[in-house]
Design a protein around this motif. Structure first.
Motif, mmCIF file in Angstrom:
data_model
loop_
_atom_site.group_PDB
_atom_site.id
_atom_site.type_symbol
_atom_site.label_atom_id
_atom_site.label_comp_id
_atom_site.label_asym_id
_atom_site.label_seq_id
_atom_site.Cartn_x
_atom_site.Cartn_y
_atom_site.Cartn_z
ATOM 1 N N ALA A 1 -71.319 -56.351 -39.354
ATOM 2 C CA ALA A 1 -71.047 -56.299 -37.915
ATOM 3 C C ALA A 1 -71.013 -57.706 -37.316
ATOM 4 C CB ALA A 1 -72.098 -55.447 -37.210
ATOM 5 N N ALA A 2 -71.986 -58.532 -37.673
ATOM 6 C CA ALA A 2 -72.070 -59.878 -37.106
ATOM 7 C C ALA A 2 -70.976 -60.790 -37.648
ATOM 8 C CB ALA A 2 -73.445 -60.477 -37.374
ATOM 9 N N ARG A 3 -70.627 -60.642 -38.906
ATOM 10 C CA ARG A 3 -69.602 -61.504 -39.509
ATOM 11 C C ARG A 3 -68.252 -61.301 -38.831
ATOM 12 N NH1 ARG A 3 -68.747 -66.280 -42.243
ATOM 13 N NH2 ARG A 3 -67.170 -66.040 -43.837
ATOM 14 N N LEU A 4 -67.948 -60.074 -38.464
ATOM 15 C CA LEU A 4 -66.679 -59.829 -37.767
ATOM 16 C C LEU A 4 -66.620 -60.621 -36.466
ATOM 17 C CD1 LEU A 4 -66.150 -56.026 -38.408
ATOM 18 C CD2 LEU A 4 -64.573 -57.872 -39.051
ATOM 19 N N GLY A 5 -67.705 -60.641 -35.723
ATOM 20 C CA GLY A 5 -67.742 -61.417 -34.485
ATOM 21 C C GLY A 5 -67.632 -62.906 -34.729
ATOM 22 N N GLU A 6 -68.324 -63.369 -35.756
ATOM 23 C CA GLU A 6 -68.273 -64.790 -36.112
ATOM 24 C C GLU A 6 -66.841 -65.206 -36.449
ATOM 25 O OE1 GLU A 6 -70.435 -67.722 -39.362
ATOM 26 O OE2 GLU A 6 -70.035 -65.639 -39.913
ATOM 27 N N LEU A 7 -66.171 -64.405 -37.255
ATOM 28 C CA LEU A 7 -64.811 -64.738 -37.666
ATOM 29 C C LEU A 7 -63.815 -64.599 -36.523
ATOM 30 C CD1 LEU A 7 -64.770 -63.133 -41.218
ATOM 31 C CD2 LEU A 7 -64.878 -65.578 -40.653
ATOM 32 N N ALA A 8 -64.016 -63.629 -35.643
ATOM 33 C CA ALA A 8 -63.108 -63.439 -34.510
ATOM 34 C C ALA A 8 -63.063 -64.685 -33.635
ATOM 35 C CB ALA A 8 -63.534 -62.226 -33.687
ATOM 36 N N ALA A 9 -64.184 -65.381 -33.544
ATOM 37 C CA ALA A 9 -64.264 -66.587 -32.712
ATOM 38 C C ALA A 9 -63.825 -67.845 -33.447
ATOM 39 C CB ALA A 9 -65.702 -66.766 -32.212
ATOM 40 N N SER A 10 -63.523 -67.728 -34.728
ATOM 41 C CA SER A 10 -63.198 -68.942 -35.491
ATOM 42 C C SER A 10 -61.932 -68.754 -36.326
ATOM 43 C CB SER A 10 -64.392 -69.339 -36.371
ATOM 44 O OG SER A 10 -64.727 -68.286 -37.256
ATOM 45 N N VAL A 11 -62.069 -68.282 -37.527
ATOM 46 C CA VAL A 11 -60.968 -68.209 -38.490
ATOM 47 C C VAL A 11 -60.037 -67.036 -38.225
ATOM 48 C CG1 VAL A 11 -60.465 -67.986 -40.960
ATOM 49 C CG2 VAL A 11 -62.434 -69.288 -40.212
ATOM 50 N N GLY A 12 -60.596 -65.926 -37.758
ATOM 51 C CA GLY A 12 -59.842 -64.693 -37.552
ATOM 52 C C GLY A 12 -60.410 -63.587 -38.427
ATOM 53 N N VAL A 13 -60.378 -62.374 -37.936
ATOM 54 C CA VAL A 13 -60.988 -61.250 -38.661
ATOM 55 C C VAL A 13 -60.254 -60.910 -39.952
ATOM 56 C CG1 VAL A 13 -62.085 -60.236 -36.629
ATOM 57 C CG2 VAL A 13 -59.766 -59.541 -37.261
ATOM 58 N N GLU A 14 -59.060 -61.433 -40.121
ATOM 59 C CA GLU A 14 -58.323 -61.201 -41.374
ATOM 60 C C GLU A 14 -59.088 -61.767 -42.574
ATOM 61 O OE1 GLU A 14 -57.030 -63.157 -38.820
ATOM 62 O OE2 GLU A 14 -56.073 -61.478 -37.799
ATOM 63 N N ALA A 15 -59.971 -62.714 -42.334
ATOM 64 C CA ALA A 15 -60.743 -63.358 -43.406
ATOM 65 C C ALA A 15 -62.000 -62.575 -43.772
ATOM 66 C CB ALA A 15 -61.132 -64.772 -42.985
ATOM 67 N N PHE A 16 -62.256 -61.451 -43.115
ATOM 68 C CA PHE A 16 -63.494 -60.700 -43.321
ATOM 69 C C PHE A 16 -63.593 -60.108 -44.727
ATOM 70 C CE2 PHE A 16 -65.705 -56.587 -43.320
ATOM 71 C CZ PHE A 16 -66.977 -57.014 -42.991
#
Length: 154
Positions: A20-35
């Motif tokens: 759950a937290a990683r999705l938010g982290e990536l959304a603000a940086s690299v993009g959720v495609e990297a999840f």
């Protein structure tokens, strides 16, 4: 809030918190495609290489921090518990047990995490762009941060 050593029975909640937290982290940086899920990445990224602590609120795991070789290697808090002191408590727990210096890397765009680290005395020492750790198909910018224990002069 209780900070304690990780136990194998915590695995399910730790994966839920991370994902759950990683999705938010990536959304603000690299993009959720990297999840990628924790299940997909924990071995290659050494989640269990050092100390692993969990934070509990009302008997439920709501965050975790991994610490190895003077580095905070993982720290995630359940998004439903953000801004309740969970990350700060985990970080202080690690710093109390650390030596003279601690390092970590925070993704560019993860402003809340960076603000937390800075409020606890971490300073950015370098910024680099390269492969995203854990999903090298993506490029990310990270800020390496260091914390230094105050030295007393005798």
């Amino acid at each position: 809030m209780t900070i304690r050593d990780y136990a194998p029975a915590d695995w399910q909640r730790v994966t839920e918190v991370h994902d759950a937290a990683r999705l938010g982290e990536l959304a603000a940086s690299v993009g959720v495609e990297a999840f990628l899920t924790l299940e997909q990445t924990y071995e290659g990224e050494g989640l269990f290489d050092g100390d692993l602590w969990v934070a509990e609120l009302d008997g439920r795991v709501v965050g975790f921090l991994a610490f190895s070789d003077a580095e905070v290697t993982w720290m995630y808090v359940d998004p439903a518990c953000h801004r309740r002191g969970v990350g700060r408590a985990l970080l202080r727990h690690a710093l109390e047990r650390a030596g003279a210096e601690v390092e970590l890397t925070v993704l560019d765009g993860n402003d809340a995490a960076r603000a937390l680290y800075e409020s606890e005395g971490f300073v950015v020492t370098s910024t680099t762009t390269g492969r995203l750790v854990g999903n090298e198909a993506f490029t990310a910018t990270g800020h390496e941060m260091h914390w230094y224990r105050e030295r007393t002069v005798s």
